[in-house]
Design an enzyme around this catalytic site. Structure first.
Site, PDB file in Angstrom:
ATOM      1  N   MET A 253       0.856  -1.180   0.000  1.00  0.00           N
ATOM      2  CA  MET A 253       0.000   0.000   0.000  1.00  0.00           C
ATOM      3  C   MET A 253       0.893   1.230   0.000  1.00  0.00           C
ATOM      4  SD  MET A 253      -3.136   0.895   2.609  1.00  0.00           S
ATOM      5  CE  MET A 253      -2.143   0.895   4.093  1.00  0.00           C
TER       6      MET A 253
ATOM      7  N   ARG B  21      -6.638  -1.080   9.259  1.00  0.00           N
ATOM      8  CA  ARG B  21      -6.793  -0.457  10.576  1.00  0.00           C
ATOM      9  C   ARG B  21      -7.309  -1.454  11.594  1.00  0.00           C
ATOM     10  NH1 ARG B  21      -8.822   5.592   8.546  1.00  0.00           N
ATOM     11  NH2 ARG B  21      -6.696   6.346   8.235  1.00  0.00           N
TER      12      ARG B  21
ATOM     13  N   TYR C 176       1.186   3.791  12.702  1.00  0.00           N
ATOM     14  CA  TYR C 176       0.891   3.592  11.284  1.00  0.00           C
ATOM     15  C   TYR C 176      -0.574   3.246  11.053  1.00  0.00           C
ATOM     16  CZ  TYR C 176       2.315  -1.434  11.920  1.00  0.00           C
ATOM     17  OH  TYR C 176       2.482  -2.727  12.324  1.00  0.00           O
ATOM     18  N   GLU C 177      -0.955   3.264   9.772  1.00  0.00           N
ATOM     19  CA  GLU C 177      -2.355   3.124   9.348  1.00  0.00           C
ATOM     20  C   GLU C 177      -3.240   4.219   9.944  1.00  0.00           C
ATOM     21  OE1 GLU C 177      -3.084   1.393   6.953  1.00  0.00           O
ATOM     22  OE2 GLU C 177      -1.252   0.205   6.869  1.00  0.00           O
ATOM     23  N   GLY C 178      -2.684   5.409  10.064  1.00  0.00           N
ATOM     24  CA  GLY C 178      -3.418   6.524  10.649  1.00  0.00           C
ATOM     25  C   GLY C 178      -3.155   6.570  12.136  1.00  0.00           C
TER      26      GLY C 178
END
Length: 590
Positions: free
Chosen positions: A164, A297, A441-443
């Protein structure tokens, strides 16, 4: 070296007894002929063998050796390639993948249990296939039939991996300012040019191809996030017959040297006019990528639970064996000079906190998985819509609360060991390092909190929250238990704070940002209270069948309600203090 043994007894309890998953699957036609209780148990048993026997033994050595970058190539640690080959032979990458393209089609309720085992056994190893699973989800949901037919089968098989590619050096959360460009070509393909950073598994030696999902902008794209498109960019070009062709113009410029997950290659990826293919519609790439991001997430949230479970198992074993001092009530271990440290109140406080948070998280992950299954497979439109609303509401809670409490639990596990927890050989210091990234990570978890409060509560006037609250209240009124009143009280606190914030947001621009993190934690504890009330109700009804297990459940439920749920009181006080205390300093006064 610490061992990992999957908590199969508890996983079966959550899946079969608390959520009665086999009954749900039986009424969903898409799943009825795919999975039942026996199938689920067989998959869990095999997953436990794979994670505990194949992956966990590589966790420490993989951390010490790390991924290595040499002239653009990445070498994973010793043993990873062989283990990955065995892992993919079992079909684990495609566990919940679309059966039409070679996936196993298993429900998410089952997949979340497997993901917990995988992260507990080795977070670095887990990430390589987790990104592939997420990429497959986005391709399946948004790509053309030709792309799906070409790329999904070898990805589900594990012969090809996925990545990604979002973040750029100047653009992390604010993806609207990315600079990567895509130039349309006469044959319908695109030439993608730009550089991406922090790309998990962007380069590795485990698979023969890597399929990058890349966010980029067309030359005439609108400014901001509305101008982002999504492209499939293979590392190696694929011929018409599915065989591999020439190397694409994609390269790994370097890998990061990190605090944790050292065996996972975190790459700088350069696209120099690389051939790519549009996924979905032009300028609608962010929505397509969020299909993958929302999967990731939840997955990364489960990383928090997995690491915490591994930490708990090791800490409990140590606390039972390590002898230091005598119990406050007098000697327990009369044959030795001291008692095991599990008799001491502070050690029990830490272990029970870990146990209550881990088991509450495991149940909540299964609950979110249930909503994902209903959103995907339910025949009734209103049931699907309600499930979709709950997934949107609960995903940021799962990602952030699982990982915040995951770090808390791993620190407790390390603390139980005392000085030995700081020493590498016991594994606790690695778990603390590995789990820490999951909050970032992932927001980042701060962004998850803004998403929850700003987009999922305030923006729709609390509609999804009311849906969740109605379910919790219906359960509380339908079940007699010692926790009913405390559950309702906690729910009412969440509702009252939510209503107050809805009013504050109308006139105070900083209200959402100032309250968001505390609000997410408040929501998380209330959600766990719902899970513990459901688990306690089942445990009470079955206590005579297995006193050790169900009695332990009830005792842990009491600890949660008595010692952890009261945290909501201080969270409410912090929220109601408002935004002003955050803005009392000018920037130069910091």
């Amino acid at each position: 070296m610490p061992e990992f043994n999957a908590p199969l007894r508890d996983m079966r309890f959550v899946l079969h007894d608390v959520f009665q998953a086999p009954s749900l699957w039986a009424r969903l036609p898409a799943l009825a002929e795919t999975v039942d209780a026996d199938t689920a148990d067989a998959i869990l048993e095999e997953a436990a063998k794979v994670t505990g026997g194949l992956i966990a033994p590589l966790n420490r050595s993989g951390d010490e050796e790390g991924a290595q970058w040499v002239d653009g190539d990445v070498r994973t640690p010793t043993g990873f390639r062989e283990a990955y080959a065995t892992y993919t032979e079992g079909g684990w990458v495609g566990l919940s993948g679309n059966p039409n393209y070679g996936g196993m089609g298993m429900p998410k309720m089952l997949a979340v249990a497997f993901e917990e085992m995988l992260y507990a056994a080795g977070s670095s190893f887990a990430l390589y296939s987790a990104l592939s699973s997420g990429a497959c989800l986005a391709i399946d949901a948004h790509a053309s039939e030709d792309l799906k037919t070409t790329y999904l089968p070898p990805m589900y098989e594990g012969r090809w991996a996925g990545s990604m590619c979002l973040t750029e050096a100047h653009a992390g959360t604010d993806l609207g300012i990315i600079r990567t460009r895509a130039e349309p070509q006469a044959d319908g393909s695109y030439k993608v040019t730009g550089s991406k950073i922090f790309i998990t598994g962007g380069e590795q030696d485990l698979t023969e191809n890597i399929i990058h999902l890349v966010l980029a902008k067309l030359p005439d794209a609108p400014a901001g996030p509305k101008g982002i498109s999504l492209f499939l960019v293979p590392k190696v070009m694929v011929n018409a017959d599915g065989s591999l062709g020439a190397r694409n113009a994609v390269s790994c410029g370097s890998i990061e040297h990190k605090m944790g997950i050292k065996a996972s290659a975190t790459c700088v990826m350069n696209f120099d006019g690389a051939t790519g293919y549009l996924i979905g519609e032009v300028n609608k790439g962010l929505a397509a990528m969020f299909t993958m991001m929302n999967y990731e997430r939840l997955s990364i949230g489960i990383q928090g639970i997995g690491c915490a479970e591994a930490s708990y198992q090791s800490a409990v074993s140590y606390a039972r064996e390590r002898i230091q001092s005598r119990a406050a009530t007098g000697p327990v271990n009369h044959g030795k000079v001291a008692d095991p440290i599990i008799v001491h109140a502070d050690v029990r406080r830490m272990l029970l906190t870990m146990k209550a948070l881990n088991e509450g998280g495991r149940a909540f992950a299964c609950y979110v998985g249930q909503q994902l299954d209903l959103a995907k497979y339910a025949e009734d439109a209103s049931e699907r819509q309600n499930a979709e609303a709950l997934v949107a509401l609960l995903t940021p809670v799962a990602k952030a609360f699982f990982t915040d409490t995951g770090l808390e639990s791993c620190v407790h596990g390390q603390q139980v060991f005392g000085g030995h927890g700081y020493i590498r050989e016991w594994g606790q210091e690695q778990l603390v390092r590995d789990v820490r990234i999951a909050q970032i990570y992932e927001g980042t978890n701060g962004i998850q909190a803004l998403d929850l409060l700003g987009r999922k509560v305030v923006a729709n006037g609390g509609a999804a929250l009311r849906l969740f609250a109605a379910e919790v209240r219906d359960f509380a009124h339908a079940h007699e238990s010692p926790y009913r009143e405390r559950l309702i009280e906690a729910l009412e606190r969440l509702e009252a704070v939510s209503g107050w914030l809805l009013e504050q947001a109308k006139s105070e621009p900083n209200a959402v940002g100032a309250a968001s993190v505390e609000y997410l934690h408040l929501f998380g504890y209330v959600a766990y209270a719902y899970m513990w009330a459901r688990m306690a109700a089942v445990a009470q009804s079955k206590q005579g069948e297995d006193e050790a297990f169900y009695g332990g459940k009830l005792a842990t439920a009491e600890f949660f309600f008595a010692r952890l749920l009261p945290r909501t009181l201080s969270l409410e006080a912090s929220i109601r203090a408002g935004s002003q205390p955050l803005y009392g300093l000018a920037a130069e006064q910091f």
